[in-house]
Write a protein that holds these residues in place. Structure first.
Motif, short mmCIF file in Angstrom:
data_model
loop_
_atom_site.label_atom_id
_atom_site.label_comp_id
_atom_site.label_asym_id
_atom_site.label_seq_id
_atom_site.Cartn_x
_atom_site.Cartn_y
_atom_site.Cartn_z
N MET A 106 8.35 -7.99 4.28
CA MET A 106 7.73 -6.79 4.85
C MET A 106 8.80 -5.89 5.47
O MET A 106 8.77 -4.66 5.28
N VAL A 148 10.75 -4.26 2.60
CA VAL A 148 10.04 -3.20 1.89
C VAL A 148 10.00 -1.93 2.72
O VAL A 148 10.12 -0.82 2.17
N VAL A 149 9.90 -2.05 4.03
CA VAL A 149 9.95 -0.85 4.88
C VAL A 149 11.33 -0.21 4.80
O VAL A 149 11.45 1.01 4.62
N LEU A 154 11.59 1.46 1.43
CA LEU A 154 10.85 2.72 1.37
C LEU A 154 11.64 3.85 2.05
O LEU A 154 11.74 4.95 1.51
N TYR A 165 4.91 -0.93 -4.73
CA TYR A 165 5.24 -0.66 -3.32
C TYR A 165 4.00 -0.81 -2.44
O TYR A 165 4.07 -1.41 -1.36
N GLY A 166 2.88 -0.25 -2.88
CA GLY A 166 1.66 -0.32 -2.08
C GLY A 166 1.24 -1.76 -1.81
O GLY A 166 0.91 -2.12 -0.67
N VAL A 172 3.44 -3.60 0.67
CA VAL A 172 3.15 -3.23 2.06
C VAL A 172 1.82 -3.84 2.50
O VAL A 172 1.71 -4.45 3.57
N LEU A 173 0.79 -3.69 1.67
CA LEU A 173 -0.55 -4.10 2.03
C LEU A 173 -0.70 -5.61 2.20
O LEU A 173 -1.35 -6.08 3.15
N LEU A 207 0.64 -6.91 5.46
CA LEU A 207 -0.16 -6.33 6.55
C LEU A 207 -1.48 -7.09 6.69
O LEU A 207 -1.92 -7.37 7.81
#
Length: 174
Positions: free
Chosen positions: A57, A60-61, A64, A90-91, A94-95, A98
């Motif tokens: 996570m 990926v941040v 991005l 990418y979505g 992230v998801l 989360l």
């Protein structure tokens, strides 16, 4: 221009490092899910799913933000479906974590990774409206992510063999 930054012809060293590091960590994540109990690999990957998920996570941040800072220099997408596929990857990257964090918080249990307390737990009832949807979606979206990753790999090799632009070379660095 620095070889750290992306160019119109290829991805820079930072983008490539983030891409391949995340690829390796995603393989690790899927191993934590598919390795059967008692298998010799369980002693290596067992109990690392949450910590590696947190690391993914964070990466990926970072990825991005790096992509946004290089957006005018990056190689162009080959097509609208390719662009949408990357956005979906990418979505989901992230998801999915989360959702795991939401589920973890709703459970009331503390979340520790790499020897640090990331979220402290709480006393009292679990928060079911946080747990149920996250439990339903986390694993299912994880498998969808795997399908998209496999499609991503297949398309990179297909484009390489069909004489299109060699998209794999853009990420390898040649």
């Amino acid at each position: 221009m620095s070889n750290l930054q992306d160019s119109a012809q290829r991805y820079g060293a930072v983008s490539r490092l983030l891409h391949w590091a995340m690829a390796a960590l995603l393989v690790w994540q899927y191993l934590t899910v598919i390795v059967p109990e008692g298998h010799f690999l369980e002693s290596i990957v067992g109990g690392t799913h949450k910590s590696v998920g947190l690391l993914l996570m964070v990466l990926v941040v970072i990825r991005l933000f790096w992509a946004l800072s290089n957006r005018g220099r990056r190689p162009a997408s080959l097509s609208v479906p390719a662009m949408l596929g990357h956005l979906a990857l990418y979505g989901l990257m992230v998801l999915i974590p989360l959702l795991a964090l939401v589920r973890q918080y709703g459970s009331g249990r503390a979340f520790e990774a790499f020897g640090m307390t990331i979220m402290s737990g709480f006393d009292g009832n679990k928060i079911e409206w946080m747990i149920a949807p996250a439990s339903l979606l986390h694993g299912n979206l994880g498998w969808l992510l795997l399908v998209l990753i496999i499609g991503h790999i297949v398309m990179a090799f297909l484009h390489r063999r069909q004489g299109d632009e060699d998209v794999l070379a853009r990420m390898i660095g040649r």
